[in-house]
Design an enzyme around this catalytic site. Sequence first.
Site, PDB file in Angstrom:
ATOM      1  NE  ARG A 138      -6.315   5.621  -1.935  1.00  0.00           N
ATOM      2  CZ  ARG A 138      -5.050   5.399  -2.227  1.00  0.00           C
ATOM      3  NH1 ARG A 138      -4.304   6.361  -2.696  1.00  0.00           N
ATOM      4  NH2 ARG A 138      -4.522   4.210  -2.054  1.00  0.00           N
TER       5      ARG A 138
ATOM      6  CB  CYS B 292      -2.478   2.270  -7.885  1.00  0.00           C
ATOM      7  SG  CYS B 292      -0.838   1.603  -7.589  1.00  0.00           S
TER       8      CYS B 292
ATOM      9  NE  ARG C  16      -2.323  -1.128   3.650  1.00  0.00           N
ATOM     10  CZ  ARG C  16      -3.094  -0.740   4.660  1.00  0.00           C
ATOM     11  NH1 ARG C  16      -4.349  -0.448   4.443  1.00  0.00           N
ATOM     12  NH2 ARG C  16      -2.602  -0.668   5.880  1.00  0.00           N
TER      13      ARG C  16
ATOM     14  N   GLY D  35      -4.587   8.914 -12.907  1.00  0.00           N
ATOM     15  CA  GLY D  35      -3.645   8.066 -13.647  1.00  0.00           C
ATOM     16  C   GLY D  35      -2.850   7.161 -12.731  1.00  0.00           C
TER      17      GLY D  35
ATOM     18  CE1 TYR E 221       0.405   8.142 -10.087  1.00  0.00           C
ATOM     19  CE2 TYR E 221       2.451   7.366 -11.036  1.00  0.00           C
ATOM     20  CZ  TYR E 221       1.633   7.542  -9.951  1.00  0.00           C
ATOM     21  OH  TYR E 221       2.046   7.135  -8.721  1.00  0.00           O
TER      22      TYR E 221
ATOM     23  CE  LYS F 221      -3.207  -1.527  -3.477  1.00  0.00           C
ATOM     24  NZ  LYS F 221      -2.032  -0.751  -3.178  1.00  0.00           N
TER      25      LYS F 221
HETATM   26  N1  NAD Z   1       4.341   1.573  -7.879  1.00  0.00           N
HETATM   27  C1  NAD Z   1       3.441   1.868  -6.958  1.00  0.00           C
HETATM   28  O1  NAD Z   1       3.186   3.043  -6.668  1.00  0.00           O
HETATM   29  C2  NAD Z   1       2.740   0.754  -6.190  1.00  0.00           C
HETATM   30  C3  NAD Z   1       2.135   1.091  -4.991  1.00  0.00           C
HETATM   31  C4  NAD Z   1       1.515   0.111  -4.242  1.00  0.00           C
HETATM   32  C5  NAD Z   1       1.487  -1.188  -4.733  1.00  0.00           C
HETATM   33  N2  NAD Z   1       2.080  -1.515  -5.922  1.00  0.00           N
HETATM   34  C6  NAD Z   1       2.007  -2.927  -6.353  1.00  0.00           C
HETATM   35  O2  NAD Z   1       3.294  -3.344  -6.725  1.00  0.00           O
HETATM   36  C7  NAD Z   1       3.234  -4.038  -7.974  1.00  0.00           C
HETATM   37  C8  NAD Z   1       4.553  -3.843  -8.667  1.00  0.00           C
HETATM   38  O3  NAD Z   1       4.707  -2.463  -8.904  1.00  0.00           O
HETATM   39  P1  NAD Z   1       6.113  -1.807  -9.196  1.00  0.00           P
HETATM   40  O4  NAD Z   1       5.851  -0.341  -9.270  1.00  0.00           O
HETATM   41  O5  NAD Z   1       7.152  -2.297  -8.268  1.00  0.00           O
HETATM   42  O6  NAD Z   1       6.388  -2.369 -10.668  1.00  0.00           O
HETATM   43  P2  NAD Z   1       7.729  -2.209 -11.508  1.00  0.00           P
HETATM   44  O7  NAD Z   1       7.294  -2.257 -12.923  1.00  0.00           O
HETATM   45  O8  NAD Z   1       8.517  -1.031 -11.031  1.00  0.00           O
HETATM   46  O9  NAD Z   1       8.558  -3.508 -11.152  1.00  0.00           O
HETATM   47  C9  NAD Z   1       8.181  -4.790 -11.536  1.00  0.00           C
HETATM   48  C10 NAD Z   1       9.446  -5.615 -11.668  1.00  0.00           C
HETATM   49  O10 NAD Z   1       9.059  -6.963 -11.873  1.00  0.00           O
HETATM   50  C11 NAD Z   1       9.947  -7.520 -12.806  1.00  0.00           C
HETATM   51  N3  NAD Z   1       9.314  -8.717 -13.370  1.00  0.00           N
HETATM   52  C12 NAD Z   1       8.321  -8.829 -14.301  1.00  0.00           C
HETATM   53  N4  NAD Z   1       8.017 -10.120 -14.520  1.00  0.00           N
HETATM   54  C13 NAD Z   1       8.826 -10.845 -13.704  1.00  0.00           C
HETATM   55  C14 NAD Z   1       8.972 -12.235 -13.478  1.00  0.00           C
HETATM   56  N5  NAD Z   1       8.233 -13.131 -14.120  1.00  0.00           N
HETATM   57  N6  NAD Z   1       9.891 -12.638 -12.584  1.00  0.00           N
HETATM   58  C15 NAD Z   1      10.657 -11.725 -11.915  1.00  0.00           C
HETATM   59  N7  NAD Z   1      10.563 -10.398 -12.107  1.00  0.00           N
HETATM   60  C16 NAD Z   1       9.647  -9.966 -12.985  1.00  0.00           C
HETATM   61  C17 NAD Z   1      10.212  -6.413 -13.797  1.00  0.00           C
HETATM   62  O11 NAD Z   1      11.389  -6.646 -14.550  1.00  0.00           O
HETATM   63  C18 NAD Z   1      10.306  -5.218 -12.851  1.00  0.00           C
HETATM   64  O12 NAD Z   1      11.636  -4.988 -12.425  1.00  0.00           O
HETATM   65  C19 NAD Z   1       2.051  -3.363  -8.686  1.00  0.00           C
HETATM   66  O13 NAD Z   1       1.478  -4.204  -9.660  1.00  0.00           O
HETATM   67  C20 NAD Z   1       1.108  -3.124  -7.547  1.00  0.00           C
HETATM   68  O14 NAD Z   1       0.306  -4.268  -7.327  1.00  0.00           O
HETATM   69  C21 NAD Z   1       2.728  -0.558  -6.642  1.00  0.00           C
END
Ligand code: NAD
Length: 461
Positions: free
Chosen positions: A247, A294, A187, A291, A349, A240
């Site tokens: 929001r 999430c 989160r 945007g 975004y 979640k």
């Molecule tokens: N970014 C945010 O603000 C945020 C906030 C809260 C929750 N999240 C959650 O976190 C999840 C990930 O977000 P993020 O921002 O870290 O994404 P990101 O795109 O920054 O990172 C994802 C990573 O996963 C790797 N990846 C893809 N497929 C893979 C596989 N099969 N095996 C190993 N690695 C693999 C990619 O190479 C990348 O480095 C989101 O889908 C969401 O559910 C994100």
Amino acid sequence: MLGGSITVPASPCSHAPARSVSPWVGGAGTAGAVAVVGAGKMGLPLAAQFASHGWNVTAVDINPAVVDAINAGQSHVGEEPGLAELVARVHAEGRLHATTDAAAAARASDVVVLIVPVMLDEDHKPDYRYMDPAVASITPGIHEGITVVFETTLPIGDTRRRFAPALEAESGLKAGSDFFVAFSPERLFSGAVLANLAAYPKLVGGIGAASTDRAAAFYASVLDAEVVAMSSSEAAEFSKLADTTYRDVNIALANEFAQAADLWGVDVQEVIAAANSQPYSHIHQPGIGVGGHCIPVYPHLLLSRAPGLRLVETAREVNDGQTGRALAALSGLLGGLSGAPVLVLGITYREGVKELAYSRAIPLIAALRETGADVAAYDPLLDDAEIGRLGATPWHWGDPGPFRAVITQTGDRRFLALDPAWFPDLAVVYDGRNSLRMLALPQGVTYLGVGVQAATRARPA
Ligand SMILES: NC(=O)c1ccc[n+]([C@@H]2O[C@H](COP(=O)([O-])OP(=O)(O)OC[C@H]3O[C@@H](n4cnc5c(N)ncnc54)[C@H](O)[C@@H]3O)[C@@H](O)[C@H]2O)c1
């Protein structure tokens, strides 16, 4: 007061140095080995946090550049305060390394945390193109006693119905008794991740009590914030989606209030601040759109498992309709947009985060081009090639330009330094985040905010 936000105080770390054990079975004061699958914007800070609490961490990623950076003690994630230093420290202490070999990492770990994206396909249905291969990649490493936690936002039911059986398949072991499976939503807010980790309560729901207990014990050992054990993985998944959908719906309501405020010539920000002085009112802010990967995505994940929730569907339509409303207003003022040079400011975004996923700037630029406008764009985080790929001509801060209209799509504070003298033909500024209300504009240039009008904007927000 900008919409019911509360500040959760950070908890100082009160963990004594952990004792390394193998296998790790959930004992207080002990640490084992954990693999974090997906070392991106969320996964890398998690990996560093776990390592700083005595765990031996393997970051797993399919991107070799990510793996190489981590193995060199470097963070590949920018704009995250404290992360580069923490990655360098725990790497130097020998507790963080990276690999592309997920099966080996799982085999050698007591806990696996998955944090690769689940997105939407073109029909707004869940798209598992990253998560399914990630789960398949750790499956050969599933062994007795391992705990697998999904932190990626998932549709309700996926932890138990989609992924637990997939994890069981090769090992012949039973999820929930031979090994443990839980969901624990991530989160955190990009740009404040390490601070949030010390403050936000960590929700944990397993596919059974044993899974909940083991996953909760893991988080209690690596986080200083409160750990909240929930009754099921479904309840944790839903929490979640409920938080984020709330929001989206709240912002849609603020956007409709903005329309009503325009109708009455009233400042919507004044109205919202006044309404929110009642402690049960938590109205968010209106804007040109919602945007990021999430808030615009998760209502669809909820709808995929609970179709027909009308408020949720309508909120998505209202929020995505904001760009169209902005263009209609501009077109009305300029007598059409065909041939009009228009500058869009802020393309990511949101300001300060280099992320284009679901940025409303993308459909905004596309819609402007469709009207025949001549579109230029600027974002302090994007280079010319990145702007060009979106179909806009790069503009450079301070250059003179022929623009008739400027539209802001993010609330970057530096846009307040814009000098209208750069644009002698400027006729209108569309303030998509109501962040330019103090910008001085010469006579003849119209200001349009979202529920804030030229006549009301002088009042400080
Ligand atoms: N970014 C945010 O603000 C945020 C906030 C809260 C929750 N999240 C959650 O976190 C999840 C990930 O977000 P993020 O921002 O870290 O994404 P990101 O795109 O920054 O990172 C994802 C990573 O996963 C790797 N990846 C893809 N497929 C893979 C596989 N099969 N095996 C190993 N690695 C693999 C990619 O190479 C990348 O480095 C989101 O889908 C969401 O559910 C994100």
